[in-house]
Design an enzyme around this catalytic site. Structure first.
Site, PDB file in Angstrom:
ATOM      1  N   CYS A 244       0.865  -1.196   0.000  1.00 33.15           N
ATOM      2  CA  CYS A 244       0.000   0.000   0.000  1.00 33.15           C
ATOM      3  C   CYS A 244       0.893   1.234   0.000  1.00 33.15           C
ATOM      4  O   CYS A 244       0.792   2.105   0.865  1.00 33.15           O
ATOM      5  CB  CYS A 244      -0.953  -0.015   1.182  1.00 33.15           C
ATOM      6  N   ALA A 246       1.595   3.907  -2.146  1.00 29.40           N
ATOM      7  CA  ALA A 246       1.309   5.283  -2.553  1.00 29.40           C
ATOM      8  C   ALA A 246       0.861   6.115  -1.345  1.00 29.40           C
ATOM      9  O   ALA A 246       0.204   5.585  -0.443  1.00 29.40           O
ATOM     10  CB  ALA A 246       0.223   5.288  -3.631  1.00 29.40           C
ATOM     11  N   PRO A 247       1.262   7.399  -1.286  1.00 31.00           N
ATOM     12  CA  PRO A 247       1.915   8.203  -2.316  1.00 31.00           C
ATOM     13  C   PRO A 247       3.436   8.073  -2.383  1.00 31.00           C
ATOM     14  O   PRO A 247       4.065   8.738  -3.200  1.00 31.00           O
ATOM     15  CB  PRO A 247       1.534   9.646  -1.932  1.00 31.00           C
ATOM     16  N   CYS A 360      -2.760   5.486   9.754  1.00 27.32           N
ATOM     17  CA  CYS A 360      -2.893   6.895  10.141  1.00 27.32           C
ATOM     18  C   CYS A 360      -4.287   7.134  10.703  1.00 27.32           C
ATOM     19  O   CYS A 360      -5.003   8.040  10.274  1.00 27.32           O
ATOM     20  CB  CYS A 360      -2.586   7.819   8.968  1.00 27.32           C
TER      21      CYS A 360
END
Length: 427
Positions: A244, A246-247, A360
């Site tokens: 996972c 990106a970014p 996050c």
């Protein structure tokens, strides 16, 4: 006329478009920023539209309370958005009061669906100017269901401290290609060097024009977001997997540490940005566009980093729209995805290797509960506790088991909210 009045209605319409999209759905803000109504504005107008939309989103809870006290019944959403940005201009930006009112009335008058409400817009805004609202109450800034969750998880005092940061525009944090650049870049960027090596600057404007950007000396990455990759303790030549990805900030960290990196993400479009940043930095990584849970590659790695999809409630300082786009049901739905990805990540860790899991999110179901359940399923893994201050994490963020619960108020000036756990696979 004042400068803000000269900016005119197109910039304010663009701000309303951003606000409306952000409140309608996740990722709506990004979609609105790509539309011609915003992209075709002059640079000054784009800056004003963005500042107005973001100020409105940061203070939306308090703005809503102020408007509700003045409205006998809810107006149409288009009218409410005009009122919202009118309040933001009058009380949060440097727009003169008369310009905030006049341009809002002009906006209402400019469309047939809102024209009948221009008197209401004028009356409500002038009433608020006569009796200014209290916008500083942290309880008003946060959606009540989230404030209740945070109070239950971390205590009332911590929840209010986090809510207070909703209205604060954050500084910009930068990660560096080399630690040797910290002091010289801190001088030219007027930045503070944070523990762990992140630079924090109050500089504003488009980052692509800042010193050493084109040379690939740094990239934008919140101080909290930089911690997980540091906990992997990469050694040059090790094989590292970024799931996972990106970014791409964590991919860049792993590559600068000397790892042979494979970056996996389901979004080919977002991976293009990862590739562009790698090229700007003069770094390389293998990029794979596939769902991390379905990836059929059988390779195992010395270090695996899983930054799992989550409710993202910890990013509200930079993305205040997440507070209003998130729904209570999101947490349970995403927890199932996280569990699946954790099991997939575990298979890719070589015996004796390391796995760092992070989200996050401020929701314990996506952090602490996920790792407890994972360890119950995987007897060959154990927590590898972070030492106090490791990775640049504040001391207050270290949990008793050595995982990290990075809360926004743990760092002076704020930080993104993260949960980070380091695990080792038995040899």
């Amino acid at each position: 006329m004042t400068e803000d009045r000269d900016i005119g209605l197109p910039a304010r319409r663009a701000a309303i478009d951003i606000l409306s999209a952000a409140l309608a759905r996740r990722a709506g803000l990004e979609e609105a920023l790509a539309r011609p109504a915003f992209r075709n504005l002059a640079p000054r107008d784009r800056g004003f539209a963005m500042a107005l939309a973001m100020a409105t989103l940061r203070w939306l809870g308090a703005i809503e309370r102020a408007l509700d006290a003045r409205l006998a019944k809810p107006p149409p959403e288009a009218v409410r958005n005009i009122l919202r940005i009118g309040v933001a201009q009058a009380f949060l930006l440097d727009t003169p009061a008369f310009a905030a009112v006049t341009t809002s009335v002009d906006l209402a008058a400019s469309h047939s669906s809102t024209r009948a409400f221009k008197g209401l817009v004028n009356g409500v805004l002038r009433g608020l100017l006569r009796e200014p609202p209290d916008l500083d109450d942290p309880e008003a800034l946060c959606p009540p269901w989230l404030l209740a969750r945070w109070s239950a998880a971390y205590g009332r005092e911590a929840a209010l401290a986090m809510a207070t940061l909703i209205g604060v525009e954050p500084a910009t944090d930068l990660s560096l290609k080399s630690p040797d650049l910290a002091e010289p870049l801190a001088r030219v960027l007027e930045a503070e060097v944070l523990p762990g090596g992140t630079l924090r600057t109050a500089r504003k404007g488009e980052v692509t024009g800042w010193p050493a950007y084109e040379e690939g000396a740094w990239w934008v990455q919140d101080a909290s977001a930089a911690v997980p990759a540091r906990l992997l303790e990469i050694k040059p030549g090790e094989r590292a997997l970024d799931l996972c990805a990106a970014p791409g900030g964590k991919t860049l960290q792993l590559a600068t540490a000397g790892a042979q990196v494979v970056a996996v993400d389901r979004s080919a479009a977002r991976l293009r940005r990862v590739g562009e940043n790698l090229a700007r930095m003069g770094l390389t990584a293998e990029i794979v566009a596939v769902d991390a849970g379905d990836w059929s590659d059988a390779r195992q790695f010395d270090a695996v980093l899983l930054d799992a999809p989550c409710s993202a409630t910890g990013t509200y300082r930079r993305h205040p729209d997440v507070l209003w786009a998130a729904r209570p049901g999101d947490v349970a739905a995403l927890a199932a995805v996280q569990s699946r990805l954790l099991d997939s990540a575990a298979r890719r860790v070589r015996p004796g290797g390391r796995l760092v899991y992070c989200v996050c999110s401020l929701e314990p179901e996506e952090g602490e509960a996920q790792i407890a359940a994972f360890l119950a399923r995987h007897a060959d893994f154990e927590l590898a506790p972070a030492t106090p201050g490791e990775g640049g994490a504040p001391a207050a963020s270290r949990l008793a088991d050595g995982a990290l619960r990075l809360l926004p108020h743990h760092r002076a000036g704020g930080q993104d909210g993260f949960y980070v756990a380091r695990l080792r696979r038995g040899a």
